[in-house]
Design a protein around this motif. Structure first.
Motif, PDB file in Angstrom:
ATOM      1  N   SER A  69     -53.611   3.510  -9.857  1.00 19.84           N
ATOM      2  CA  SER A  69     -53.550   4.692  -8.991  1.00 19.84           C
ATOM      3  C   SER A  69     -54.123   4.379  -7.607  1.00 19.84           C
ATOM      4  O   SER A  69     -53.515   4.705  -6.578  1.00 19.84           O
ATOM      5  CB  SER A  69     -54.303   5.853  -9.634  1.00 19.84           C
ATOM      6  OG  SER A  69     -55.618   5.471  -9.969  1.00 19.84           O
ATOM      7  N   ASN A  84     -49.810   2.655  -0.015  1.00 20.39           N
ATOM      8  CA  ASN A  84     -48.946   3.621   0.676  1.00 20.39           C
ATOM      9  C   ASN A  84     -49.647   4.330   1.837  1.00 20.39           C
ATOM     10  O   ASN A  84     -49.016   5.078   2.584  1.00 20.39           O
ATOM     11  CB  ASN A  84     -48.452   4.671  -0.326  1.00 20.39           C
ATOM     12  CG  ASN A  84     -47.386   4.128  -1.257  1.00 20.39           C
ATOM     13  OD1 ASN A  84     -46.207   4.064  -0.927  1.00 20.39           O
ATOM     14  ND2 ASN A  84     -47.824   3.692  -2.450  1.00 20.39           N
ATOM     15  N   THR A 106     -49.495   8.003   7.786  1.00 23.18           N
ATOM     16  CA  THR A 106     -49.573   8.958   6.662  1.00 23.18           C
ATOM     17  C   THR A 106     -50.950   9.612   6.650  1.00 23.18           C
ATOM     18  O   THR A 106     -51.857   9.183   7.354  1.00 23.18           O
ATOM     19  CB  THR A 106     -49.359   8.249   5.310  1.00 23.18           C
ATOM     20  OG1 THR A 106     -50.404   7.279   5.117  1.00 23.18           O
ATOM     21  CG2 THR A 106     -48.005   7.566   5.248  1.00 23.18           C
ATOM     22  N   ASP A 113     -52.103  13.371   1.524  1.00 29.75           N
ATOM     23  CA  ASP A 113     -50.707  13.406   1.067  1.00 29.75           C
ATOM     24  C   ASP A 113     -50.405  12.270   0.100  1.00 29.75           C
ATOM     25  O   ASP A 113     -49.659  12.441  -0.874  1.00 29.75           O
ATOM     26  CB  ASP A 113     -49.766  13.332   2.271  1.00 29.75           C
ATOM     27  CG  ASP A 113     -49.908  14.533   3.192  1.00 29.75           C
ATOM     28  OD1 ASP A 113     -50.448  15.571   2.734  1.00 29.75           O
ATOM     29  OD2 ASP A 113     -49.484  14.433   4.360  1.00 29.75           O
ATOM     30  N   VAL A 114     -50.973  11.099   0.367  1.00 26.50           N
ATOM     31  CA  VAL A 114     -50.730   9.955  -0.522  1.00 26.50           C
ATOM     32  C   VAL A 114     -51.360  10.201  -1.893  1.00 26.50           C
ATOM     33  O   VAL A 114     -50.762   9.899  -2.930  1.00 26.50           O
ATOM     34  CB  VAL A 114     -51.296   8.666   0.104  1.00 26.50           C
ATOM     35  CG1 VAL A 114     -51.152   7.490  -0.874  1.00 26.50           C
ATOM     36  CG2 VAL A 114     -50.579   8.339   1.408  1.00 26.50           C
ATOM     37  N   LYS A 116     -51.909  13.126  -3.241  1.00 27.33           N
ATOM     38  CA  LYS A 116     -51.063  14.142  -3.883  1.00 27.33           C
ATOM     39  C   LYS A 116     -49.819  13.513  -4.504  1.00 27.33           C
ATOM     40  O   LYS A 116     -49.412  13.845  -5.624  1.00 27.33           O
ATOM     41  CB  LYS A 116     -50.636  15.181  -2.840  1.00 27.33           C
ATOM     42  CG  LYS A 116     -51.566  16.354  -2.678  1.00 27.33           C
ATOM     43  CD  LYS A 116     -51.419  17.329  -3.854  1.00 27.33           C
ATOM     44  CE  LYS A 116     -52.166  18.617  -3.604  1.00 27.33           C
ATOM     45  NZ  LYS A 116     -52.070  19.531  -4.753  1.00 27.33           N
ATOM     46  N   GLN A 117     -49.211  12.565  -3.754  1.00 24.39           N
ATOM     47  CA  GLN A 117     -48.024  11.880  -4.265  1.00 24.39           C
ATOM     48  C   GLN A 117     -48.349  11.073  -5.516  1.00 24.39           C
ATOM     49  O   GLN A 117     -47.585  11.088  -6.488  1.00 24.39           O
ATOM     50  CB  GLN A 117     -47.452  10.956  -3.171  1.00 24.39           C
ATOM     51  CG  GLN A 117     -46.195  10.202  -3.625  1.00 24.39           C
ATOM     52  CD  GLN A 117     -45.740   9.176  -2.604  1.00 24.39           C
ATOM     53  OE1 GLN A 117     -46.296   9.082  -1.495  1.00 24.39           O
ATOM     54  NE2 GLN A 117     -44.742   8.401  -2.960  1.00 24.39           N
ATOM     55  N   ALA A 118     -49.489  10.390  -5.506  1.00 29.15           N
ATOM     56  CA  ALA A 118     -49.903   9.588  -6.664  1.00 29.15           C
ATOM     57  C   ALA A 118     -50.091  10.469  -7.894  1.00 29.15           C
ATOM     58  O   ALA A 118     -49.693  10.104  -9.012  1.00 29.15           O
ATOM     59  CB  ALA A 118     -51.183   8.835  -6.347  1.00 29.15           C
ATOM     60  N   GLN A 119     -50.694  11.632  -7.671  1.00 25.59           N
ATOM     61  CA  GLN A 119     -50.889  12.534  -8.800  1.00 25.59           C
ATOM     62  C   GLN A 119     -49.549  13.063  -9.310  1.00 25.59           C
ATOM     63  O   GLN A 119     -49.313  13.123 -10.524  1.00 25.59           O
ATOM     64  CB  GLN A 119     -51.792  13.701  -8.409  1.00 25.59           C
ATOM     65  CG  GLN A 119     -52.096  14.622  -9.586  1.00 25.59           C
ATOM     66  CD  GLN A 119     -52.877  15.863  -9.170  1.00 25.59           C
ATOM     67  OE1 GLN A 119     -52.778  16.301  -8.027  1.00 25.59           O
ATOM     68  NE2 GLN A 119     -53.645  16.414 -10.094  1.00 25.59           N
ATOM     69  N   ALA A 120     -48.660  13.421  -8.393  1.00 24.05           N
ATOM     70  CA  ALA A 120     -47.358  13.976  -8.786  1.00 24.05           C
ATOM     71  C   ALA A 120     -46.537  12.975  -9.567  1.00 24.05           C
ATOM     72  O   ALA A 120     -45.782  13.344 -10.471  1.00 24.05           O
ATOM     73  CB  ALA A 120     -46.598  14.426  -7.539  1.00 24.05           C
ATOM     74  N   GLU A 121     -46.682  11.681  -9.251  1.00 22.42           N
ATOM     75  CA  GLU A 121     -45.892  10.648  -9.913  1.00 22.42           C
ATOM     76  C   GLU A 121     -46.606  10.093 -11.154  1.00 22.42           C
ATOM     77  O   GLU A 121     -46.130   9.148 -11.783  1.00 22.42           O
ATOM     78  CB  GLU A 121     -45.570   9.522  -8.933  1.00 22.42           C
ATOM     79  CG  GLU A 121     -44.663   9.985  -7.797  1.00 22.42           C
ATOM     80  CD  GLU A 121     -44.206   8.843  -6.905  1.00 22.42           C
ATOM     81  OE1 GLU A 121     -44.235   7.678  -7.379  1.00 22.42           O
ATOM     82  OE2 GLU A 121     -43.819   9.103  -5.762  1.00 22.42           O
ATOM     83  N   TYR A 166     -59.279  18.255  -2.709  1.00 19.90           N
ATOM     84  CA  TYR A 166     -58.152  18.016  -1.800  1.00 19.90           C
ATOM     85  C   TYR A 166     -58.445  18.574  -0.399  1.00 19.90           C
ATOM     86  O   TYR A 166     -58.047  17.990   0.618  1.00 19.90           O
ATOM     87  CB  TYR A 166     -56.878  18.648  -2.359  1.00 19.90           C
ATOM     88  CG  TYR A 166     -56.142  17.740  -3.337  1.00 19.90           C
ATOM     89  CD1 TYR A 166     -55.643  16.501  -2.924  1.00 19.90           C
ATOM     90  CD2 TYR A 166     -55.947  18.117  -4.649  1.00 19.90           C
ATOM     91  CE1 TYR A 166     -54.979  15.668  -3.793  1.00 19.90           C
ATOM     92  CE2 TYR A 166     -55.275  17.286  -5.542  1.00 19.90           C
ATOM     93  CZ  TYR A 166     -54.797  16.061  -5.111  1.00 19.90           C
ATOM     94  OH  TYR A 166     -54.131  15.240  -5.979  1.00 19.90           O
TER      95      TYR A 166
END
Length: 815
Positions: free
Chosen positions: A639, A646, A651, A655-656, A658-663, A719
């Protein structure tokens, strides 16, 4: 001439009786036959119950009598035409005689063994009459002969001894001039030499058929029942059991003695001397081949073991004491005492030290056996030469049987090893010099597990069944279930592993199926499952008590990790991606490893470090081979690696993440990953596996987060702090960029010390080009002092984590 016997299930309904009639008519086309029949299914028990109620002045005996009457009249009306009033009148007359007998028992308040025999005789007399009348109405040349006029016994009521000289003469005389195609005989019943009604005891109808077959030297004896022969084990408890095609007399007697209810031991003896084959057939599947029992297979080269049998409700009694050693006569006195009390001894074992004698009896005989033995040895007990009789209850005997076991080494070793691996404690063992039977006494609760374990070991082409219970079916858990569903056929065909998911649970619901859950619609079933708690899930797993059980933890929950000890103590393997247990205090970690060894329950957690990468397995192999780890350097957070690969000046750090958590690269609470605690747990686990004793607080955690990040009290607040502190993260990035470095969150272990933290990795370093969610571990050891052993690959993601869990499950299956 053939002799056929049909059991209670075979004559338990008009449909089944029609099937019996068809079988008899087909046989009668070629040669005369004798048919022995039992009472209608369940009637003998009802007769005994009605007698007991009448004796106890309980008027419910009338209700039971009405059930008996109705059962017979219904069968008769369904099989006989309305014009045949004679049959119904006869049946009513016999039923009225039964009612009068019960009324008499009620009035005198007594039910002697003699009256019991008279009472239960009605069952076979009624069933044999009905079948005879049906055959007559259908135009068959049939006669019914009362077995009480042929089989003569002593006056030992409820289990009479046959006078074979008179009985054989009667049978031979009667059948010498009979020309009927079919002769119907009621089984089980007989008469004493004084003309009193007697019965032949348990399995008496089989015994009747065997007596007749032996007296007439029949071509063969057929026992028709509701299963297709004698099975390798009880098919109600072992679903993989299958019919045994051929057995020797000795094997059949051993199996029947130890609970195979298809055949009773006394049945074999009369026909054995004349080598008359016994054929076990299924009334409902007459075309099935069944089992043939004869001397022809005594020395045949067949499988090592032929079957498994068991007896429930056994008690183990032990007579022990120093005063027994070297003193003759103790065994004689003991077994004479039991014989006087008519206590049947099922199993005996005695050590060569002569310090104790252990024997098994039915639980029904405990009270009188214990009282009689303590009385018989009262003097020795008072002088402390021996102890009062020791009684252990709730036991069962499981026996492995086969003529050829004596010719093969290691059979007992395989048996005891299979039971031991599943934590089935053996209380006593008995094996005769013939080595045709190895009997073990175990807990009654372990019978099903033991039968399935032994059957798998000796009869299933080395297929191994794994019974899996999964807690946590979120992202990773769902992928694991799908992988199991996809690969089950491959595992069975290629690896001989039959993997079944027995239980599934999330935080709210749980579902179970002891025959294996269908994985097609498991989500819908789980949604409608029963309320779940961790303790209830454990209790259900324990209640199933299945062999090769595996508990799989696909959570990050501390409460679930705290359950591991309870599972291991039940010899249930644990597979976990949850790192909390292995990174908990050292004492708990060591205790779990100890319990795993003690209870022979694997505890595997490869996915604790590196998801599906073989990090822990490789490390364990190095240590086992004698190597010693000197240093570990690793990037262990897929993670964090994803985040810093990224994140840049184009960036936002928020946001990065958040993206890691979403994926699915971070835990639901990303603070666990970004705080470094997750990486610290991983290096702690590797340090412990390397042989170093340390706790989590011993690891130096150099956090890159701000104080506000670390002090956040919720995920939402965390966050928000990331947004507020964006300048902090941009400065970190700018520093690394100015030096042409890459950020990596590095874990290090060296000389007993460990630390984790964000580092600027220069060009050329093995960590520099680590991309995406990849992990890398470098082991420096005595054998790899300069060029380390490197393991590299995807270290996060639902699919690879699920595959790592799956690999641990398969590893258990291959063990």
């Amino acid at each position: 001439m053939n002799v056929l016997k049909f059991g209670g299930t075979s004559v338990g309904s008009s449909e089944n009786i029609n099937q019996v009639i068809n079988i008899l008519e087909n046989y009668a086309k070629t040669e005369p036959l004798i048919c022995v029949v039992s009472a209608v299914g369940g009637i003998t028990n009802k007769l005994l119950k009605s007698g007991e109620l009448a004796q106890n002045k309980d008027e419910r005996y009338i209700t039971v009598f009405k059930e008996i009457r109705e059962a017979h009249l219904n069968i008769l009306s369904e099989l006989i035409s309305d014009q045949n009033s004679t049959a119904k009148e006869y049946l009513e007359t016999k039923l009225q005689a039964l009612k009068s007998l019960l009324d008499g028992i009620y009035l005198i308040n007594e039910l002697s063994p003699k009256t019991t025999d008279k009472l239960v005789s009605f069952g076979e007399l009624l069933s044999s009459y009905i079948i005879t009348e049906v055959l007559k109405e259908r135009g068959n040349n049939v006669i019914r002969k009362n077995s009480q006029e042929l089989i003569i016994t002593d006056s030992n009521f409820t289990k009479a001894e046959v006078n074979f000289d008179i009985t054989n003469a009667n049978i031979q005389s009667y059948f010498s001039d009979k020309n009927q195609s079919i002769t119907i005989l009621p089984g089980f019943i007989s008469k004493s030499e004084n003309g009193e009604q007697t019965t032949l005891g348990r399995g008496g109808s089989d015994f009747t058929a065997a007596i007749v077959a032996a007296a007439l030297k029949a071509t063969r004896l057929e026992i028709w029942t509701d299963v297709s022969g004698m099975y390798t084990a009880n098919p109600k408890l072992v679903k993989q059991a299958y019919p045994i095609k051929n057995l020797s007399y000795q094997e059949a007697m051993e199996l029947s003695h130890f609970g195979a209810k298809v055949l009773y031991p006394p049945t074999v003896q009369p026909v054995l001397d004349y080598n008359i084959p016994i054929h076990i057939k299924n009334t409902l599947e007459p075309e099935a081949s069944g089992t043939v029992i004869s001397n022809e297979y005594t020395n045949a080269k067949t499988t090592v073991a032929r079957g498994i049998s068991h007896i429930d409700n056994i008690s183990l009694l032990t007579l022990q004491g120093n005063g027994m050693v070297g003193i003759p006569g103790f065994s004689k006195r003991l077994f004479e005492t039991l014989a006087i009390e008519k206590v049947n001894v099922i199993l005996i074992t005695q050590a060569s030290s002569e310090h104790s004698i252990c024997f098994g009896i039915s639980e029904d005989d405990i009270v009188k056996a214990e009282k009689a033995i303590n009385l018989a040895f009262a003097n020795e007990i008072a002088l402390h030469k021996i102890d009062p009789i020791l009684v252990e209850k709730n036991l069962a005997i499981v026996a492995l049987v086969g003529d050829n076991m004596k010719n093969h080494q290691g059979v007992s070793g395989k048996l005891f090893s299979a039971l031991g691996k599943n934590n089935i404690n053996i209380r006593a063992i008995a094996q005769g010099a013939s080595e045709k039977n190895i009997s073990t006494v175990i807990s009654q609760n372990d019978v099903k597990k033991a039968l399935n374990t032994i059957h798998e070991r000796f009869f299933e082409d080395q297929n191994k069944q794994l019974n899996v219970f999964i807690t946590g079916v979120g992202n990773v858990g769902e992928r694991l279930v799908e992988q199991i569903k996809q690969q089950r056929k491959f595992l069975k065909e290629q690896l001989k592993i039959n993997l079944r998911v027995i239980g599934l649970s999330d935080s709210r619901k749980m579902i179970f199926d002891d025959s294996g859950l269908s994985l097609k619609n498991w989500k819908e079933r789980l949604e409608n499952g029963e309320q779940a708690t961790l303790q209830d899930f454990l209790e259900r797993v324990k209640t199933f008590n299945l062999r090769n059980s595996i508990f799989v933890d696909v959570t990050a929950n501390e409460s679930v990790a705290n359950m591991y000890e309870a599972y291991l103590r039940e010899s249930i393997a644990v597979v976990a991606c949850n790192k909390i247990a292995c990174s908990s205090n050292l004492e708990n970690y060591q205790n779990l490893k100890y319990l795993s060894r003690k209870y022979n329950a694997p505890f595997l957690y490869e996915t604790n470090v590196g998801a599906g990468l073989p990090v822990i397995d490789t490390l364990n192999n190095l240590i086992a081979s004698g190597d010693r780890v000197t240093s570990i350097q690793a990037v262990l957070s897929g993670s964090l690696n994803f985040v810093f690969n990224n994140f840049n000046d184009q960036t936002k750090f928020h946001d990065v993440v958040k993206q890691a958590q979403a994926e699915g690269y971070t835990e639901p609470d990303p603070r666990i990953d970004l705080s470094g605690v997750d990486v610290a747990r991983k290096i702690l686990i590797l340090a412990r596996e390397s042989g170093t004793d340390m706790n989590l607080e011993d690891i130096q955690n150099n956090s890159f987060l701000t104080k506000a990040n670390l002090d956040s009290d919720s995920v939402h607040n965390f966050y928000q702090t990331l947004i507020d502190d964006e300048d902090h993260f941009q400065k970190l990035y700018a520093s690394a960029k100015s030096k042409n470095c890459q950020f990596k969150y590095v874990a290090e272990f060296n000389n007993g010390q460990a630390q984790v933290g964000l580092k600027e990795i220069p060009v050329g370093h093995p960590f520099y080009n680590l991309e995406g969610k990849d992990n890398i571990v470098m082991f420096y050891t005595q054998r790899y002092p300069e060029q380390p052993m490197i393991i590299k690959g995807a270290g996060a993601g639902a699919d690879v984590t699920a595959s790592g869990l799956f690999s641990d499950i398969i590893r258990i299956g291959n063990n």
